[in-house]
Design an enzyme around this catalytic site. Structure first.
Site: not given
Ligand code: PBG
Length: 340
Positions: A207, A260
């Site tokens: 991520k 992601k």
């Molecule tokens: C929580 C989380 C996020 C997303 C999924 N889980 C936001 C982040 O990390 O700031 C993003 C999902 C999206 O942009 O569709 N940490």
């Protein structure tokens, strides 16, 4: 043969090999299609809000809504009707503090939504995103240390508590998205010690600290109040490190890996899918959704074609599971007519 003859440029055109032969009709194209998006592998993210929070459409994500629990159940019924059998829940609580207390409240918004969906639709796979940023008043993904950075071990304990409360509520899968080190092993041990060895962990293993999450943070009210997420989420140029994260999570016992965002990280969907011995998901995130919607609303692109092409490319890159805000509309357009 003289040197001159050998060096003569080749001018014969060989048309015995004609790739177009296999493109001549829709039936032929369907016959030779290499990859297909499985509707059974789509996951629809859902935002569920507590009583005093705003409901309705998210401005930067046209067609995506914030639901109260009862409306989330109704939405799940519609998803099931078009063949989408998995949802990923994000909670937006009434109460936020520095310790994300409402994340592990047994009657918190996600816990109630999980129970309500599983009661109404036992076949629906309910995945709970496991993070703290929606529950902290500062908007970071965990508990802060004295320097204002996220404290890894303190945050693990918090995640463990929340995961257990989701398990008690009846969740099918927990999906940690916090990026703390060691969280998969910690969560596995915590769940197993409480009799939840059957609950899989879908880890957001790879991520990145990404600008593509912008619209999500509007939707979930989770923008950090200071600083950014660069000390825990990954630096976008790092591909080798992505493999390291994936291998660590496999070693710690992850049952699924997520890459992601998806579009700007297709090389890593491919690379992770080649080394993984568990299913690989990609998350087609909020900013990727918003870009398509904005261009389509301007009449600059054909949304359906772009979505079909994009989801097919995730499957081609090696994703087994696709998490996307387009899941419902994709499934609705492609649902096979069921024989009566
Ligand atoms: C929580 C989380 C996020 C997303 C999924 N889980 C936001 C982040 O990390 O700031 C993003 C999902 C999206 O942009 O569709 N940490």
């Amino acid at each position: 043969m003289t040197a001159r003859e050998l060096l003569r440029p080749r001018t014969t055109i060989d048309l015995t090999k004609r790739p177009r032969r296999l493109r001549g009709s829709a039936a032929m194209r369907a016959f030779v299609r290499e990859r297909e998006v499985r509707i059974g592998g789509l996951v629809q993210p859902l935002f569920v809000v507590d009583d005093n929070q705003r409901v309705g459409e998210i401005a930067s994500m046209p067609g995506v809504f914030r639901y109260r629990v009862a409306d989330a159940v109704a939405e799940c019924r519609e998803l099931a009707a078009v063949g989408v059998n998995a949802v990923l829940l994000f909670g937006i609580p009434d109460f936020k503090d520095a310790y994300a207390s409402s994340a592990h409240d047994p009657s918190g918004v996600v816990q109630r939504a999980v129970a309500a969906i599983k009661t109404a639709l036992p076949e629906m796979l309910v995945i709970a995103d496991l993070c703290n940023c929606e529950y902290t008043d500062h908007g970071h993904c965990g508990i802060l240390d004295e320097r204002g950075d996220v404290d890894n071990e303190a945050t693990l304990e918090l995640l463990g508590k929340t995961a257990l409360s989701y398990a008690v509520a009846g969740v099918d899968i927990v999906a940690p998205s916090d990026m703390m080190d060691g969280r998969v092993a910690y969560l596995r041990a915590t769940l197993d010690a409480s009799g939840f060895s059957g609950i899989p962990i879908m880890s957001y293993a790879v991520k990145f600290a990404s600008g593509f999450y912008g619209p999500f943070r509007d939707a979930a009210d989770s923008t950090p109040q200071f600083g950014d997420r660069h000390t825990y989420q990954m630096d976008p140029p790092n591909g080798r490190e992505a493999l390291r994260e994936a291998l660590l999570d496999l070693d710690e016992g992850a049952d699924f890996l997520i890459v992601k965002p998806a579009l700007a990280y297709m090389d890593l969907i491919r690379a992770v899918s080649e080394i993984s011995d568990v299913p690989v998901a990609c998350y087609n995130v909020s900013g990727e959704y918003a870009m398509v919607k904005a261009a389509a609303q301007n009449g600059w692109i054909d949304e359906d074609r772009i979505v079909d092409e994009t989801l097919a490319s995730f499957a081609r890159a090696g994703a087994d599971i696709i998490i996307t805000y387009f899941a419902k509309s994709y499934a609705r357009r492609h649902a096979r007519v069921r024989p009566v």
